[in-house]
Design an enzyme around this catalytic site. Structure first.
Site, PDB file in Angstrom:
ATOM      1  N   ILE A  15     -11.045   3.486  -6.618  1.00  0.00           N
ATOM      2  CA  ILE A  15     -11.496   3.921  -7.948  1.00  0.00           C
ATOM      3  C   ILE A  15     -12.555   2.980  -8.508  1.00  0.00           C
ATOM      4  CG2 ILE A  15      -9.757   2.767  -9.420  1.00  0.00           C
ATOM      5  CD1 ILE A  15     -11.130   6.364  -9.735  1.00  0.00           C
ATOM      6  N   SER A  37     -11.348  -9.723  -6.119  1.00  0.00           N
ATOM      7  CA  SER A  37     -10.594  -8.931  -5.159  1.00  0.00           C
ATOM      8  C   SER A  37     -10.210  -9.838  -3.999  1.00  0.00           C
ATOM      9  CB  SER A  37     -11.462  -7.758  -4.663  1.00  0.00           C
ATOM     10  OG  SER A  37     -10.693  -6.596  -4.466  1.00  0.00           O
ATOM     11  N   ARG A  38      -9.028  -9.608  -3.400  1.00  0.00           N
ATOM     12  CA  ARG A  38      -8.556 -10.517  -2.340  1.00  0.00           C
ATOM     13  C   ARG A  38      -9.447 -10.433  -1.107  1.00  0.00           C
ATOM     14  NH1 ARG A  38      -2.875  -7.846  -1.809  1.00  0.00           N
ATOM     15  NH2 ARG A  38      -4.436  -6.232  -1.430  1.00  0.00           N
ATOM     16  N   LYS A  91      -5.176   3.532 -15.363  1.00  0.00           N
ATOM     17  CA  LYS A  91      -3.882   4.189 -15.494  1.00  0.00           C
ATOM     18  C   LYS A  91      -3.112   4.059 -14.192  1.00  0.00           C
ATOM     19  CE  LYS A  91      -3.494   7.276 -13.067  1.00  0.00           C
ATOM     20  NZ  LYS A  91      -3.622   7.713 -11.634  1.00  0.00           N
ATOM     21  N   ASP A 167       1.641   8.969  -9.625  1.00  0.00           N
ATOM     22  CA  ASP A 167       0.325   8.322  -9.797  1.00  0.00           C
ATOM     23  C   ASP A 167      -0.721   9.361 -10.206  1.00  0.00           C
ATOM     24  OD1 ASP A 167      -1.535   5.798  -9.184  1.00  0.00           O
ATOM     25  OD2 ASP A 167      -2.466   7.589  -8.346  1.00  0.00           O
TER      26      ASP A 167
HETATM   27  P1  NAP Z   1      -6.919   1.153  -3.821  1.00  0.00           P
HETATM   28  O1  NAP Z   1      -8.015   1.918  -3.166  1.00  0.00           O
HETATM   29  O2  NAP Z   1      -5.735   0.738  -3.026  1.00  0.00           O
HETATM   30  O3  NAP Z   1      -7.619  -0.092  -4.524  1.00  0.00           O
HETATM   31  C1  NAP Z   1      -6.904  -1.078  -5.216  1.00  0.00           C
HETATM   32  C2  NAP Z   1      -7.460  -2.433  -4.813  1.00  0.00           C
HETATM   33  O4  NAP Z   1      -6.724  -3.433  -5.500  1.00  0.00           O
HETATM   34  C3  NAP Z   1      -7.293  -2.708  -3.342  1.00  0.00           C
HETATM   35  O5  NAP Z   1      -8.427  -2.304  -2.593  1.00  0.00           O
HETATM   36  C4  NAP Z   1      -7.075  -4.214  -3.273  1.00  0.00           C
HETATM   37  O6  NAP Z   1      -8.303  -4.876  -2.987  1.00  0.00           O
HETATM   38  C5  NAP Z   1      -6.632  -4.591  -4.687  1.00  0.00           C
HETATM   39  N1  NAP Z   1      -5.223  -5.049  -4.699  1.00  0.00           N
HETATM   40  C6  NAP Z   1      -4.766  -6.105  -5.387  1.00  0.00           C
HETATM   41  N2  NAP Z   1      -3.454  -6.263  -5.212  1.00  0.00           N
HETATM   42  C7  NAP Z   1      -3.067  -5.297  -4.378  1.00  0.00           C
HETATM   43  C8  NAP Z   1      -1.822  -4.942  -3.818  1.00  0.00           C
HETATM   44  N3  NAP Z   1      -0.716  -5.652  -4.077  1.00  0.00           N
HETATM   45  N4  NAP Z   1      -1.770  -3.867  -2.991  1.00  0.00           N
HETATM   46  C9  NAP Z   1      -2.873  -3.161  -2.715  1.00  0.00           C
HETATM   47  N5  NAP Z   1      -4.102  -3.445  -3.232  1.00  0.00           N
HETATM   48  C10 NAP Z   1      -4.183  -4.506  -4.058  1.00  0.00           C
HETATM   49  O7  NAP Z   1      -6.331   1.982  -5.068  1.00  0.00           O
HETATM   50  P2  NAP Z   1      -7.136   2.942  -6.067  1.00  0.00           P
HETATM   51  O8  NAP Z   1      -7.053   4.341  -5.599  1.00  0.00           O
HETATM   52  O9  NAP Z   1      -8.456   2.367  -6.378  1.00  0.00           O
HETATM   53  O10 NAP Z   1      -6.149   2.860  -7.323  1.00  0.00           O
HETATM   54  C11 NAP Z   1      -6.078   1.713  -8.138  1.00  0.00           C
HETATM   55  C12 NAP Z   1      -5.635   2.142  -9.523  1.00  0.00           C
HETATM   56  O11 NAP Z   1      -6.591   3.087 -10.015  1.00  0.00           O
HETATM   57  C13 NAP Z   1      -4.267   2.846  -9.543  1.00  0.00           C
HETATM   58  O12 NAP Z   1      -3.565   2.473 -10.688  1.00  0.00           O
HETATM   59  C14 NAP Z   1      -4.629   4.317  -9.609  1.00  0.00           C
HETATM   60  O13 NAP Z   1      -3.670   5.092 -10.287  1.00  0.00           O
HETATM   61  C15 NAP Z   1      -5.911   4.275 -10.409  1.00  0.00           C
HETATM   62  N6  NAP Z   1      -6.772   5.442 -10.174  1.00  0.00           N
HETATM   63  C16 NAP Z   1      -7.056   5.865  -8.899  1.00  0.00           C
HETATM   64  C17 NAP Z   1      -7.808   7.024  -8.720  1.00  0.00           C
HETATM   65  C18 NAP Z   1      -8.165   7.551  -7.356  1.00  0.00           C
HETATM   66  O14 NAP Z   1      -8.705   8.661  -7.261  1.00  0.00           O
HETATM   67  N7  NAP Z   1      -7.920   6.826  -6.269  1.00  0.00           N
HETATM   68  C19 NAP Z   1      -8.268   7.739  -9.829  1.00  0.00           C
HETATM   69  C20 NAP Z   1      -8.027   7.234 -11.097  1.00  0.00           C
HETATM   70  C21 NAP Z   1      -7.270   6.094 -11.252  1.00  0.00           C
HETATM   71  P3  NAP Z   1      -8.224  -6.294  -2.236  1.00  0.00           P
HETATM   72  O15 NAP Z   1      -7.436  -6.070  -0.972  1.00  0.00           O
HETATM   73  O16 NAP Z   1      -9.652  -6.657  -1.993  1.00  0.00           O
HETATM   74  O17 NAP Z   1      -7.522  -7.214  -3.193  1.00  0.00           O
END
Ligand code: NAP
Length: 306
Positions: A15, A37-38, A91, A167
């Site tokens: 996101i 970011s990690r 969110k 989610d």
């Molecule tokens: P994601 O692709 O997994 O990205 C989250 C990032 O956070 C990871 O790439 C990771 O980057 C970092 N991170 C830090 N601590 C972590 C942990 N314990 N486990 C996993 N990753 C961790 O997730 P996302 O889809 O972007 O979603 C993140 C948030 O945005 C959620 O709350 C979700 O509800 C919200 N959201 C997502 C979307 C969507 O379409 N995907 C839409 C709206 C809102 P590093 O490894 O570099 O630290």
């Protein structure tokens, strides 16, 4: 002209890249100065592996926007608030109600914004305006998407604290709680947990708004086109929101809507809160999810692998 807000983006995943980076780049009131970011880096800004390193760097920052998964966000947000920075949360705003309330209690002069991007979708404001003063007879919510397409490899989402299908489902709840006057109440819930996973892959909720019944069906196992629909029956005819609130039909006729960028709207709202010295932390969608975990019947399905 006022100086742009110096922003750090935290949690560079799907996101952050799909929505936050383009929305920040397009807003002259924002200047991205750091990414945290990690593993990931953002080109052209200072990169840090965690918020402790960002704080220790002494880089001047006004605000952070946190896009990590909900579990673990509290510690990051608390550190940012302690540093005196404004905080915007993706969110859902946290993994529990208690931890978000704790963040609210830590706010001093800063602004804390729990964002709900689906509330910024083009059809939501017009739907709220049309429903005001109408009798709601019943409502149906269908939020069906393929987890492998929309959350590829995101193991955290099916772990405890990841919310599972809530989610995306919480987006529907954020819309419904914004367009209906008054409160919703959870009546019953059925949560389907894949064997060995800590969060549900499918959920069915029965809710009540006054005397009007609401059924919500959230399913991560759907294939093909996603379905993000909210259908309302009223004394003045039906209202239908589709595509997560981006398209609206009233009494069978599609409405012309102003084109809005959800995330552009969120960042404008955040900047407005900061300018006004205010906060915005509505927890009602997360309360309904918590109630479903408290009340819901739990059943186990076959194991799920990405
Ligand atoms: P994601 O692709 O997994 O990205 C989250 C990032 O956070 C990871 O790439 C990771 O980057 C970092 N991170 C830090 N601590 C972590 C942990 N314990 N486990 C996993 N990753 C961790 O997730 P996302 O889809 O972007 O979603 C993140 C948030 O945005 C959620 O709350 C979700 O509800 C919200 N959201 C997502 C979307 C969507 O379409 N995907 C839409 C709206 C809102 P590093 O490894 O570099 O630290």
């Amino acid at each position: 002209m006022t100086k742009p807000l110096r922003l750090a983006l935290i949690g560079i995943g799907k996101i952050a890249r799909d929505q936050h980076l383009p929305a920040i780049a397009a807003d002259p009131g924002l200047a991205l100065v750091a990414a945290v970011s990690r593993n990931a880096n953002v080109e052209g800004v200072a990169n840090f592996r965690d918020i402790t390193a960002l704080i220790a760097s002494g880089l001047p920052i006004d605000a952070v926007s946190i896009c990590t998964p909900p579990l673990g966000r509290h510690a990051i947000a608390a550190a940012a608030l302690a540093a005196g920075w404004h905080v915007m949360l993706e969110k859902p705003p946290g993994a529990t109600l208690g931890e978000v309330r704790d963040l609210v209690s830590r706010v001093g002069a800063q602004s804390l914004f729990a964002s709900w991007h689906s509330r910024a979708a083009a059809g939501v404001g017009p739907a709220r305006a049309w429903l005001a003063g109408r009798r709601i007879d019943q409502m149906r919510i269908d939020w069906h998407e393929d987890i492998r397409v929309w959350h590829p490899g995101q193991d955290w989402i099916l772990a405890a604290g990841g919310l599972g299908v809530f989610d995306p489902g919480i987006n529907a709840l954020s819309i419904v709680t914004a367009i209906l006057p008054g409160r919703l109440r959870l009546v019953s819930a059925r949560l389907v947990f894949p064997k060995g996973r800590g969060s549900p892959i499918a959920v069915r909720l029965a809710l009540q708004h006054g005397v009007a019944p609401i059924v919500a069906d959230f399913d991560f196992r759907a294939q093909g086109e996603p379905r993000w629909d909210i259908a309302v029956e009223t004394d003045a005819g039906p209202l239908l929101l589709r595509e997560g609130g981006r398209r609206l039909w009233i009494d069978g006729r599609e409405q012309a809507l102003a084109e809005v960028g959800e995330y552009a709207g969120l960042y404008r709202h955040f900047a407005g809160l900061i300018a006004a010295g205010a906060g915005d932390c509505d927890l009602t969608p997360l309360e309904l999810v918590a109630d479903a975990f408290l009340l819901g019947e739990r059943v186990e399905s076959e194991a799920f692998e990405f």
